[in-house]
Design a protein around this motif. Structure first.
Motif, PDB file in Angstrom:
ATOM      1  N   LYS A   3     -39.471 -20.453 -95.080  1.00 40.15           N
ATOM      2  CA  LYS A   3     -40.371 -20.372 -96.233  1.00 40.15           C
ATOM      3  C   LYS A   3     -39.558 -20.170 -97.497  1.00 40.15           C
ATOM      4  CE  LYS A   3     -44.355 -19.358 -96.280  1.00 40.15           C
ATOM      5  NZ  LYS A   3     -45.493 -19.988 -96.802  1.00 40.15           N
ATOM      6  N   TYR A   4     -40.156 -20.495 -98.602  1.00 38.10           N
ATOM      7  CA  TYR A   4     -39.526 -20.307 -99.889  1.00 38.10           C
ATOM      8  C   TYR A   4     -40.607 -20.139-100.942  1.00 38.10           C
ATOM      9  CZ  TYR A   4     -40.593 -25.257 -99.791  1.00 38.10           C
ATOM     10  OH  TYR A   4     -41.242 -26.449 -99.648  1.00 38.10           O
ATOM     11  N   ILE A   5     -40.231 -19.578-102.078  1.00 39.18           N
ATOM     12  CA  ILE A   5     -41.171 -19.413-103.182  1.00 39.18           C
ATOM     13  C   ILE A   5     -41.303 -20.749-103.900  1.00 39.18           C
ATOM     14  CG2 ILE A   5     -41.551 -18.323-105.418  1.00 39.18           C
ATOM     15  CD1 ILE A   5     -40.415 -15.789-104.304  1.00 39.18           C
ATOM     16  N   GLU A   6     -42.535 -21.157-104.089  1.00 43.59           N
ATOM     17  CA  GLU A   6     -42.832 -22.424-104.765  1.00 43.59           C
ATOM     18  C   GLU A   6     -43.245 -22.134-106.206  1.00 43.59           C
ATOM     19  OE1 GLU A   6     -43.353 -26.524-105.066  1.00 43.59           O
ATOM     20  OE2 GLU A   6     -43.014 -25.581-103.108  1.00 43.59           O
ATOM     21  N   PHE A   7     -42.412 -22.549-107.159  1.00 43.67           N
ATOM     22  CA  PHE A   7     -42.711 -22.375-108.576  1.00 43.67           C
ATOM     23  C   PHE A   7     -43.414 -23.612-109.102  1.00 43.67           C
ATOM     24  CE2 PHE A   7     -39.125 -19.536-107.990  1.00 43.67           C
ATOM     25  CZ  PHE A   7     -39.496 -18.435-108.711  1.00 43.67           C
ATOM     26  N   LYS A   8     -44.505 -23.399-109.827  1.00 38.74           N
ATOM     27  CA  LYS A   8     -45.212 -24.500-110.478  1.00 38.74           C
ATOM     28  C   LYS A   8     -45.195 -24.265-111.976  1.00 38.74           C
ATOM     29  CE  LYS A   8     -47.987 -25.542-106.549  1.00 38.74           C
ATOM     30  NZ  LYS A   8     -48.995 -24.992-105.725  1.00 38.74           N
ATOM     31  N   ARG A   9     -44.866 -25.291-112.696  1.00 36.55           N
ATOM     32  CA  ARG A   9     -44.818 -25.173-114.153  1.00 36.55           C
ATOM     33  C   ARG A   9     -46.209 -25.410-114.728  1.00 36.55           C
ATOM     34  NH1 ARG A   9     -40.035 -26.441-117.913  1.00 36.55           N
ATOM     35  NH2 ARG A   9     -41.035 -26.027-119.888  1.00 36.55           N
ATOM     36  N   LYS A  10     -46.608 -24.523-115.633  1.00 35.12           N
ATOM     37  CA  LYS A  10     -47.897 -24.619-116.329  1.00 35.12           C
ATOM     38  C   LYS A  10     -47.610 -24.470-117.812  1.00 35.12           C
ATOM     39  CE  LYS A  10     -50.426 -24.440-112.536  1.00 35.12           C
ATOM     40  NZ  LYS A  10     -51.341 -25.438-112.090  1.00 35.12           N
ATOM     41  N   GLY A  11     -47.349 -25.589-118.490  1.00 33.03           N
ATOM     42  CA  GLY A  11     -46.993 -25.527-119.908  1.00 33.03           C
ATOM     43  C   GLY A  11     -45.656 -24.859-120.086  1.00 33.03           C
ATOM     44  N   LYS A  12     -45.637 -23.767-120.837  1.00 35.44           N
ATOM     45  CA  LYS A  12     -44.391 -23.033-121.073  1.00 35.44           C
ATOM     46  C   LYS A  12     -44.259 -21.826-120.139  1.00 35.44           C
ATOM     47  CE  LYS A  12     -43.582 -24.409-125.790  1.00 35.44           C
ATOM     48  NZ  LYS A  12     -42.198 -24.844-125.801  1.00 35.44           N
ATOM     49  N   PHE A  13     -45.008 -21.862-119.047  1.00 31.38           N
ATOM     50  CA  PHE A  13     -44.984 -20.779-118.069  1.00 31.38           C
ATOM     51  C   PHE A  13     -44.724 -21.336-116.679  1.00 31.38           C
ATOM     52  CE2 PHE A  13     -47.226 -18.963-121.577  1.00 31.38           C
ATOM     53  CZ  PHE A  13     -46.903 -17.619-121.545  1.00 31.38           C
ATOM     54  N   TYR A  14     -44.271 -20.438-115.805  1.00 33.27           N
ATOM     55  CA  TYR A  14     -44.166 -20.750-114.384  1.00 33.27           C
ATOM     56  C   TYR A  14     -45.132 -19.843-113.651  1.00 33.27           C
ATOM     57  CZ  TYR A  14     -40.106 -23.676-115.063  1.00 33.27           C
ATOM     58  OH  TYR A  14     -39.272 -24.685-115.442  1.00 33.27           O
ATOM     59  N   GLU A  15     -45.615 -20.332-112.527  1.00 36.02           N
ATOM     60  CA  GLU A  15     -46.619 -19.617-111.762  1.00 36.02           C
ATOM     61  C   GLU A  15     -46.287 -19.711-110.277  1.00 36.02           C
ATOM     62  OE1 GLU A  15     -51.003 -20.099-112.742  1.00 36.02           O
ATOM     63  OE2 GLU A  15     -50.788 -21.378-110.976  1.00 36.02           O
ATOM     64  N   VAL A  16     -46.522 -18.606-109.575  1.00 36.15           N
ATOM     65  CA  VAL A  16     -46.450 -18.597-108.116  1.00 36.15           C
ATOM     66  C   VAL A  16     -47.762 -18.016-107.604  1.00 36.15           C
ATOM     67  CG1 VAL A  16     -43.936 -18.401-108.077  1.00 36.15           C
ATOM     68  CG2 VAL A  16     -45.334 -16.352-107.904  1.00 36.15           C
ATOM     69  N   THR A  17     -48.122 -18.384-106.390  1.00 36.21           N
ATOM     70  CA  THR A  17     -49.423 -17.972-105.868  1.00 36.21           C
ATOM     71  C   THR A  17     -49.306 -17.319-104.492  1.00 36.21           C
ATOM     72  OG1 THR A  17     -49.752 -20.193-104.950  1.00 36.21           O
ATOM     73  CG2 THR A  17     -50.683 -19.773-107.117  1.00 36.21           C
ATOM     74  N   TYR A  18     -50.356 -16.604-104.136  1.00 35.47           N
ATOM     75  CA  TYR A  18     -50.568 -15.983-102.836  1.00 35.47           C
ATOM     76  C   TYR A  18     -49.377 -15.160-102.375  1.00 35.47           C
ATOM     77  CZ  TYR A  18     -54.626 -18.918-103.221  1.00 35.47           C
ATOM     78  OH  TYR A  18     -55.756 -19.503-103.683  1.00 35.47           O
ATOM     79  N   GLY A  57     -35.324 -17.711-100.764  1.00 35.03           N
ATOM     80  CA  GLY A  57     -35.295 -19.120-101.117  1.00 35.03           C
ATOM     81  C   GLY A  57     -36.400 -19.492-102.077  1.00 35.03           C
ATOM     82  N   TYR A  58     -36.175 -20.560-102.831  1.00 34.43           N
ATOM     83  CA  TYR A  58     -37.189 -21.028-103.784  1.00 34.43           C
ATOM     84  C   TYR A  58     -37.123 -22.530-103.939  1.00 34.43           C
ATOM     85  CZ  TYR A  58     -33.244 -21.125-107.019  1.00 34.43           C
ATOM     86  OH  TYR A  58     -32.039 -21.390-107.604  1.00 34.43           O
ATOM     87  N   ARG A  59     -38.210 -23.060-104.450  1.00 32.95           N
ATOM     88  CA  ARG A  59     -38.295 -24.474-104.805  1.00 32.95           C
ATOM     89  C   ARG A  59     -38.942 -24.550-106.174  1.00 32.95           C
ATOM     90  NH1 ARG A  59     -40.944 -29.571-101.576  1.00 32.95           N
ATOM     91  NH2 ARG A  59     -42.506 -29.698-103.193  1.00 32.95           N
ATOM     92  N   LEU A  60     -38.278 -25.224-107.083  1.00 32.06           N
ATOM     93  CA  LEU A  60     -38.703 -25.284-108.479  1.00 32.06           C
ATOM     94  C   LEU A  60     -39.027 -26.726-108.830  1.00 32.06           C
ATOM     95  CD1 LEU A  60     -38.861 -23.837-111.284  1.00 32.06           C
ATOM     96  CD2 LEU A  60     -36.446 -24.397-111.533  1.00 32.06           C
ATOM     97  N   SER A  61     -40.296 -26.994-109.131  1.00 33.54           N
ATOM     98  CA  SER A  61     -40.700 -28.340-109.526  1.00 33.54           C
ATOM     99  C   SER A  61     -40.200 -28.638-110.930  1.00 33.54           C
ATOM    100  CB  SER A  61     -42.225 -28.479-109.490  1.00 33.54           C
ATOM    101  OG  SER A  61     -42.691 -28.264-108.182  1.00 33.54           O
ATOM    102  N   LEU A  62     -39.678 -29.834-111.114  1.00 33.38           N
ATOM    103  CA  LEU A  62     -39.190 -30.264-112.419  1.00 33.38           C
ATOM    104  C   LEU A  62     -40.287 -31.017-113.159  1.00 33.38           C
ATOM    105  CD1 LEU A  62     -35.685 -31.520-111.303  1.00 33.38           C
ATOM    106  CD2 LEU A  62     -36.247 -29.333-112.355  1.00 33.38           C
ATOM    107  N   ASP A  63     -40.110 -31.203-114.462  1.00 39.12           N
ATOM    108  CA  ASP A  63     -41.093 -31.929-115.276  1.00 39.12           C
ATOM    109  C   ASP A  63     -41.125 -33.408-114.943  1.00 39.12           C
ATOM    110  OD1 ASP A  63     -41.829 -29.665-116.655  1.00 39.12           O
ATOM    111  OD2 ASP A  63     -40.423 -29.997-118.294  1.00 39.12           O
ATOM    112  N   ASP A  64     -42.254 -34.039-115.271  1.00 38.48           N
ATOM    113  CA  ASP A  64     -42.395 -35.495-115.228  1.00 38.48           C
ATOM    114  C   ASP A  64     -42.047 -36.104-113.875  1.00 38.48           C
ATOM    115  OD1 ASP A  64     -43.087 -35.390-117.941  1.00 38.48           O
ATOM    116  OD2 ASP A  64     -40.975 -35.495-118.528  1.00 38.48           O
ATOM    117  N   ASP A  65     -42.452 -35.464-112.804  1.00 39.72           N
ATOM    118  CA  ASP A  65     -42.229 -35.985-111.458  1.00 39.72           C
ATOM    119  C   ASP A  65     -40.772 -36.350-111.178  1.00 39.72           C
ATOM    120  OD1 ASP A  65     -44.927 -35.705-110.836  1.00 39.72           O
ATOM    121  OD2 ASP A  65     -45.412 -37.656-111.700  1.00 39.72           O
ATOM    122  N   LEU A  66     -39.851 -35.588-111.744  1.00 37.02           N
ATOM    123  CA  LEU A  66     -38.423 -35.829-111.503  1.00 37.02           C
ATOM    124  C   LEU A  66     -37.973 -35.247-110.174  1.00 37.02           C
ATOM    125  CD1 LEU A  66     -36.970 -35.083-115.057  1.00 37.02           C
ATOM    126  CD2 LEU A  66     -37.296 -37.318-113.998  1.00 37.02           C
ATOM    127  N   GLY A  67     -38.870 -34.586-109.488  1.00 30.43           N
ATOM    128  CA  GLY A  67     -38.522 -33.967-108.224  1.00 30.43           C
ATOM    129  C   GLY A  67     -38.500 -32.457-108.340  1.00 30.43           C
TER     130      GLY A  67
END
Length: 120
Positions: A3-18, A57-67
């Motif tokens: 498992k890893y922490i999944e970061f989602k970008r929301k504008g100028k913020f990052y968010e994690v859930t649950y 561990g973590y996974r950080l989504s990049l902008d504009d579907d760059l992966g």
């Protein structure tokens, strides 16, 4: 599968859930609201450094579907999550008890104090 922490970008913020939110609450004391923890992008490197230090561990989504960027460290996600949940429940119970104490009558408080002194 680790498992890893999944970061989602929301504008100028990052968010994690649950469950991820419990880990950030535990390590950084960020407030959990509606099963989420959010923080400004300016804090991202501090957050990632704390995760690295604690081997989460973590996974950080990049902008504009760059992966995404995924950490490549020994992962103690599950271990830290269990510690976080235990600590969260402990603090919740402490707050509930404090609320009851604040609402208690003087006589009830004296009984509680007398009992606590006999046990401790």
């Amino acid at each position: 599968m680790s498992k890893y922490i999944e970061f989602k970008r929301k504008g100028k913020f990052y968010e994690v859930t649950y469950e991820d939110a419990y880990i950030l609450w535990y390590l950084l004391r960020y407030k959990i609201y509606n099963n989420k923890v959010g923080f400004p992008e300016s804090s991202l490197f501090k957050v990632l450094e704390i995760l690295k230090e604690n081997q989460v561990g973590y996974r950080l989504s990049l902008d504009d579907d760059l992966g995404y960027i995924k950490s490549n460290i020994e992962n103690k996600y599950e271990e830290i999550l269990e510690e976080a949940k235990k600590e969260f429940l402990k603090e919740k119970k402490q707050k509930e008890l404090l609320d009851k104490i604040k609402r208690a009558s003087r006589d009830d408080l004296e009984k509680v104090l007398s009992y606590m002194e006999s046990v401790l």
